[in-house]
Design a protein around this motif. Structure first.
Motif, PDB file in Angstrom:
ATOM      1  N   ILE A 127      -0.938  -5.546   9.549  1.00  0.00           N
ATOM      2  CA  ILE A 127      -1.347  -6.301   8.369  1.00  0.00           C
ATOM      3  C   ILE A 127      -0.164  -7.186   8.005  1.00  0.00           C
ATOM      4  O   ILE A 127       0.956  -6.699   7.833  1.00  0.00           O
ATOM      5  CB  ILE A 127      -1.709  -5.367   7.204  1.00  0.00           C
ATOM      6  N   GLY A 128      -0.389  -8.488   7.927  1.00  0.00           N
ATOM      7  CA  GLY A 128       0.704  -9.426   7.695  1.00  0.00           C
ATOM      8  C   GLY A 128       0.553 -10.181   6.396  1.00  0.00           C
ATOM      9  O   GLY A 128      -0.528 -10.705   6.095  1.00  0.00           O
ATOM     10  N   TYR A 143       0.498 -12.468  -0.235  1.00  0.00           N
ATOM     11  CA  TYR A 143       1.607 -11.818  -0.933  1.00  0.00           C
ATOM     12  C   TYR A 143       1.504 -12.074  -2.438  1.00  0.00           C
ATOM     13  O   TYR A 143       0.659 -12.830  -2.903  1.00  0.00           O
ATOM     14  CB  TYR A 143       2.955 -12.309  -0.394  1.00  0.00           C
ATOM     15  N   GLY A 144       2.388 -11.445  -3.189  1.00  0.00           N
ATOM     16  CA  GLY A 144       2.426 -11.663  -4.644  1.00  0.00           C
ATOM     17  C   GLY A 144       1.802 -10.513  -5.415  1.00  0.00           C
ATOM     18  O   GLY A 144       1.479  -9.444  -4.859  1.00  0.00           O
ATOM     19  N   ASP A 145       1.650 -10.713  -6.726  1.00  0.00           N
ATOM     20  CA  ASP A 145       1.124  -9.681  -7.613  1.00  0.00           C
ATOM     21  C   ASP A 145      -0.181  -9.109  -7.068  1.00  0.00           C
ATOM     22  O   ASP A 145      -1.071  -9.853  -6.640  1.00  0.00           O
ATOM     23  CB  ASP A 145       0.880 -10.249  -9.013  1.00  0.00           C
ATOM     24  N   GLY A 146      -0.301  -7.795  -7.103  1.00  0.00           N
ATOM     25  CA  GLY A 146      -1.505  -7.137  -6.619  1.00  0.00           C
ATOM     26  C   GLY A 146      -1.513  -6.864  -5.133  1.00  0.00           C
ATOM     27  O   GLY A 146      -2.532  -6.408  -4.585  1.00  0.00           O
ATOM     28  N   VAL A 170      -3.636  -4.388   0.029  1.00  0.00           N
ATOM     29  CA  VAL A 170      -3.372  -3.639   1.262  1.00  0.00           C
ATOM     30  C   VAL A 170      -4.207  -2.362   1.292  1.00  0.00           C
ATOM     31  O   VAL A 170      -4.768  -1.991   2.335  1.00  0.00           O
ATOM     32  CB  VAL A 170      -1.871  -3.323   1.402  1.00  0.00           C
ATOM     33  N   ARG A 171      -4.325  -1.679   0.156  1.00  0.00           N
ATOM     34  CA  ARG A 171      -5.156  -0.472   0.100  1.00  0.00           C
ATOM     35  C   ARG A 171      -6.595  -0.780   0.489  1.00  0.00           C
ATOM     36  O   ARG A 171      -7.252   0.002   1.185  1.00  0.00           O
ATOM     37  CB  ARG A 171      -5.124   0.123  -1.303  1.00  0.00           C
ATOM     38  N   ALA A 172      -7.087  -1.934   0.026  1.00  0.00           N
ATOM     39  CA  ALA A 172      -8.463  -2.303   0.351  1.00  0.00           C
ATOM     40  C   ALA A 172      -8.635  -2.547   1.844  1.00  0.00           C
ATOM     41  O   ALA A 172      -9.684  -2.211   2.424  1.00  0.00           O
ATOM     42  CB  ALA A 172      -8.864  -3.548  -0.438  1.00  0.00           C
ATOM     43  N   LEU A 173      -7.609  -3.118   2.493  1.00  0.00           N
ATOM     44  CA  LEU A 173      -7.665  -3.366   3.934  1.00  0.00           C
ATOM     45  C   LEU A 173      -7.466  -2.088   4.743  1.00  0.00           C
ATOM     46  O   LEU A 173      -8.049  -1.932   5.814  1.00  0.00           O
ATOM     47  CB  LEU A 173      -6.581  -4.381   4.335  1.00  0.00           C
ATOM     48  N   ALA A 174      -6.623  -1.201   4.225  1.00  0.00           N
ATOM     49  CA  ALA A 174      -6.260   0.006   4.980  1.00  0.00           C
ATOM     50  C   ALA A 174      -6.407   1.234   4.084  1.00  0.00           C
ATOM     51  O   ALA A 174      -5.420   1.816   3.624  1.00  0.00           O
ATOM     52  CB  ALA A 174      -4.830  -0.110   5.494  1.00  0.00           C
ATOM     53  N   PRO A 175      -7.657   1.645   3.818  1.00  0.00           N
ATOM     54  CA  PRO A 175      -7.856   2.794   2.920  1.00  0.00           C
ATOM     55  C   PRO A 175      -7.258   4.095   3.441  1.00  0.00           C
ATOM     56  O   PRO A 175      -6.987   5.006   2.658  1.00  0.00           O
ATOM     57  CB  PRO A 175      -9.392   2.887   2.820  1.00  0.00           C
ATOM     58  N   ALA A 179       5.508  -1.033   0.211  1.00  0.00           N
ATOM     59  CA  ALA A 179       5.409   0.051   1.187  1.00  0.00           C
ATOM     60  C   ALA A 179       5.750   1.389   0.546  1.00  0.00           C
ATOM     61  O   ALA A 179       5.062   2.407   0.792  1.00  0.00           O
ATOM     62  CB  ALA A 179       6.329  -0.223   2.371  1.00  0.00           C
ATOM     63  N   ARG A 180       6.787   1.401  -0.262  1.00  0.00           N
ATOM     64  CA  ARG A 180       7.136   2.650  -0.958  1.00  0.00           C
ATOM     65  C   ARG A 180       6.009   3.084  -1.888  1.00  0.00           C
ATOM     66  O   ARG A 180       5.673   4.272  -1.965  1.00  0.00           O
ATOM     67  CB  ARG A 180       8.428   2.460  -1.734  1.00  0.00           C
ATOM     68  N   GLU A 181       5.420   2.120  -2.594  1.00  0.00           N
ATOM     69  CA  GLU A 181       4.302   2.431  -3.488  1.00  0.00           C
ATOM     70  C   GLU A 181       3.127   3.027  -2.715  1.00  0.00           C
ATOM     71  O   GLU A 181       2.388   3.882  -3.226  1.00  0.00           O
ATOM     72  CB  GLU A 181       3.862   1.163  -4.223  1.00  0.00           C
ATOM     73  N   LEU A 182       2.967   2.587  -1.475  1.00  0.00           N
ATOM     74  CA  LEU A 182       1.874   3.070  -0.637  1.00  0.00           C
ATOM     75  C   LEU A 182       2.220   4.369   0.095  1.00  0.00           C
ATOM     76  O   LEU A 182       1.419   4.871   0.884  1.00  0.00           O
ATOM     77  CB  LEU A 182       1.490   2.002   0.381  1.00  0.00           C
TER      78      LEU A 182
END
Length: 324
Positions: free
Chosen positions: A188-189, A209-212, A217-222, A240-243
């Motif tokens: 995912i880029g 990129y940016g806010d949100g 990313v969660r929506a793309l990679a549940p 990444a840390r948040e994920l």
């Protein structure tokens, strides 16, 4: 010393030089004495030189330049490709007329570079250009290819991984995305909305990129992201840390963050550059060149490259480009 002198004069040459540190406005094309190959060295008649962010970053001010061992007057650019036209005493493995590419730290945008024939760092090296790789592409490989390879080694992606790459469409990103895909990973880029098609062509799933960003990313990679690299700044690291990606599987190239590996092309494994060139020659790795400029247009070229909106690479053409 062997010499091939029929194609270009060997006493004078053009080179981009700086007499003061600063931005693109201090870059000038000057006539200088042509360098001569000494023992253990080869001289390459440069046909193309690829630009990288480090070129203008390390010549922007005296303190940064000093960390790279640079003093005024200084040349510009590191990545080059061309044809060997002079062989110093004691050199084996190269002959006049061989195609070559590599790195010549802050002196590549010039008609000639002299490098160690056995050198193996981006500051001072020559490698044989494989058939199937033209000079313009060969001139983009050294810095970005090594940096991307080192970043991938830091996170070690494989078929079970989903990798988030920040700044995926830039000069290093085009290599990192494709090398991660070759390793079998899902990629995912991040990029701007206008870069989506470019990222898809490289093999990445685009995300703005940016806010949100984390939510997108969660929506793309549940099922989650397992590794990440930030090729621009810090945003991707924080997301990444948040994920839930552990620090040991996150790396950066342009920021220093406690607990996260900072990848450096100087740490790339031996043979990295030759392997990348082989992948290009085999058609497994593609290097998009957004724009090429004549040496006299160096300021405009650097302004474009420094804007960080380039999709791929920017190249300076110095002689007739040799196609592989």
């Amino acid at each position: 010393m062997q010499e091939q002198s029929s194609q270009t004069p060997t006493d004078r040459s053009r080179a981009v030089q700086l007499n003061a540190f600063g931005g693109p406005d201090v870059l000038d094309v000057r006539e200088v004495p042509a360098p001569q190959a000494g023992p253990g060295q080869v001289r390459v008649r440069v046909t193309a030189a690829g630009l990288n962010p480090m070129d203008w970053l390390m010549t922007a001010d005296a303190d940064t330049a000093a960390r790279f061992g640079l003093t005024l007057p200084v040349g510009f650019g590191t990545d080059y490709a061309g044809v060997v036209d002079q062989i110093g005493d004691g050199v084996s493995g190269f002959s006049s007329g061989d195609r070559a590419f590599g790195g010549a730290l802050s002196r590549a945008v010039a008609d000639f570079v002299v490098v160690d024939s056995s050198g193996d760092t981006a500051a001072n090296e020559a490698h044989h250009t494989p058939d199937g790789v033209d000079d313009r592409i060969a001139a983009t490989l050294t810095i970005a290819g090594r940096t991307a390879s080192a970043a991938l080694a830091a996170i070690n992606p494989g078929p079970d991984d989903t990798v988030l790459i920040g700044g995926a469409g830039g000069g290093v990103g085009v290599f990192a995305v494709q090398l991660a895909r070759i390793a079998g990973a899902r990629v995912i880029g991040t990029g701007s909305p206008s870069s989506a098609d470019h990222l898809r062509e490289l093999g990445a799933e685009p995300v703005v990129y940016g806010d949100g960003l984390a939510d997108r990313v969660r929506a793309l990679a549940p099922d989650g992201v397992t590794a990440a690299m930030d090729l621009h700044g810090e945003e991707t690291v924080h997301v990444a840390r948040e994920l839930g990606v552990p620090d040991k599987r996150i790396c950066t190239i342009a920021a220093q963050i406690d607990g996260v590996t900072a990848a450096n092309g100087a740490n790339a494994a031996p043979g990295t550059l030759e392997e990348i060139a082989r992948l290009v020659a085999a058609g497994r790795l593609r290097v998009p060149v957004e724009a090429s400029f004549a040496i006299e247009e160096i300021r405009r070229a650097v302004e474009l490259q420094a804007g960080r909106r380039v999709k791929g690479k920017v190249v300076i053409d110095l002689q007739e480009v040799v196609f592989g």
